[in-house]
Write an enzyme that holds these catalytic residues in place. Sequence first.
Site, PDB file in Angstrom:
ATOM      1  CD  GLU A 107      35.182  19.555  49.600  1.00  0.00           C
ATOM      2  OE1 GLU A 107      35.459  19.759  50.783  1.00  0.00           O
ATOM      3  OE2 GLU A 107      35.508  20.328  48.670  1.00  0.00           O
ATOM      4  NE  ARG A 265      63.147  33.424  31.647  1.00  0.00           N
ATOM      5  CZ  ARG A 265      63.544  33.913  32.814  1.00  0.00           C
ATOM      6  NH1 ARG A 265      62.770  34.757  33.483  1.00  0.00           N
ATOM      7  NH2 ARG A 265      64.702  33.556  33.341  1.00  0.00           N
TER       8      ARG A 265
END
Length: 429
Positions: A107, A265
Amino acid sequence: MELFLLQYRQCASAIQDAGRPETDIPAGAGRVPGWSALQAPGGHTIPSMKTPSDTDDDLFWMRRALALAQTVMYTTAPNPRVGCVIVRDGRVLGEGATQPPGGPHAEIRALRDAQSRGQPVDGATMYVTLEPCSHFGRTPPCVEAVLAARPARVVVAMGDPNPLVNGQGLARLRGAGIQVTTGICREEALAVNAGFISRMSRGLPWVWMKMAASLDGRSALHNGMSQWITGPEARADGHRWRARSCVVLTGMGTVLKDDPQLNVRGIDTPRQPRKAVVDGHFQIPEDARLFDGAEVILFTARDDAAKAERLAARNARVVCLPGAEPGRVDLPAMMRWMAQEQFNEVHVEAGAGLSGALVSAGCVDELLLYLAPVLLGDAAGMVRLPMLEHLDAARRYEFIEAGRAGADLCVRARVASTWQQMMQRVALT
């Protein structure tokens, strides 16, 4: 990659669709640098977007907010992944997503975005995927900033079961005369934040168990060989799931057999999840590859202060949680401990023994299964469970998604009752 493309192409259309309503914000604003649809964080399907002329405005803009939330899948933990869009007359005034802990929430990002573009938001409509917080934490309460901005209406996907929030944010908004609409895309919002909602409502992380198997349900040969049953696309998709989790959990058998690294990875991620091993007898080799400088959590049932001290020098944290049986870790207590440590989501990759023990203990909420188009015959199974006498005793799940990952199939299933309980906890009136 096909599975991931199917999932993200749909949610990303909320930001990227050239046919969307007019906006002052460039496509992709607020997303993590370097991410694209091919690299987006893994997880859950958000249905494809249509323009407001074809469907309800609230649905359109909330899905745009959800798409923003999905751009921060790897970075907000232990906080929830939240997106926010501020709209007036079909135009985006500002938008944003929650930043890493200590940074501004969605917000605030959206309000600052609108301010930077000279767009007043009083009288506008704000769409946010989670109830605005109403308490001081690492940052001030968002509801105060929303009240000061004076939107005419706030549309919220789901409630925040955090006891410090839990409807108080919406009560403040309504008390100030702001119209509040709730429940738009509630289930999609829960899917993005299953871990946070689980931790706040159940005191447990959301746990998924990733498995790879043949069509006949075999995960390894009897000699232990299992690399690789599935193809590179399925393995890459599995690493995306690792990346969105807070911790990757395995067992001692996997460490001794495979000496895994337990890291992410091949995926562009700004942070690595923690590593954790269930090691009831505390027999982990002190030169195991997973001791690479990153924190490792070792759950054991055996106290060995000298070994624990040596491993502490390798950034290992030893947690002794003995179960009812000698040499067995108390698995439910382990999950409660992880929730107390603010771990939202746990990614399990383990052998049949630990996988079966976690299922038997009721610790697994979701299954993430990659099936290769191959038959292995007489080989090891995925999960070791006690023999059943009656089918009524079988553990049942509901299918929630299926898709392709290269040549392989990915199937997701979850415990329906747990999911429905969480849906009820985030329902708002």
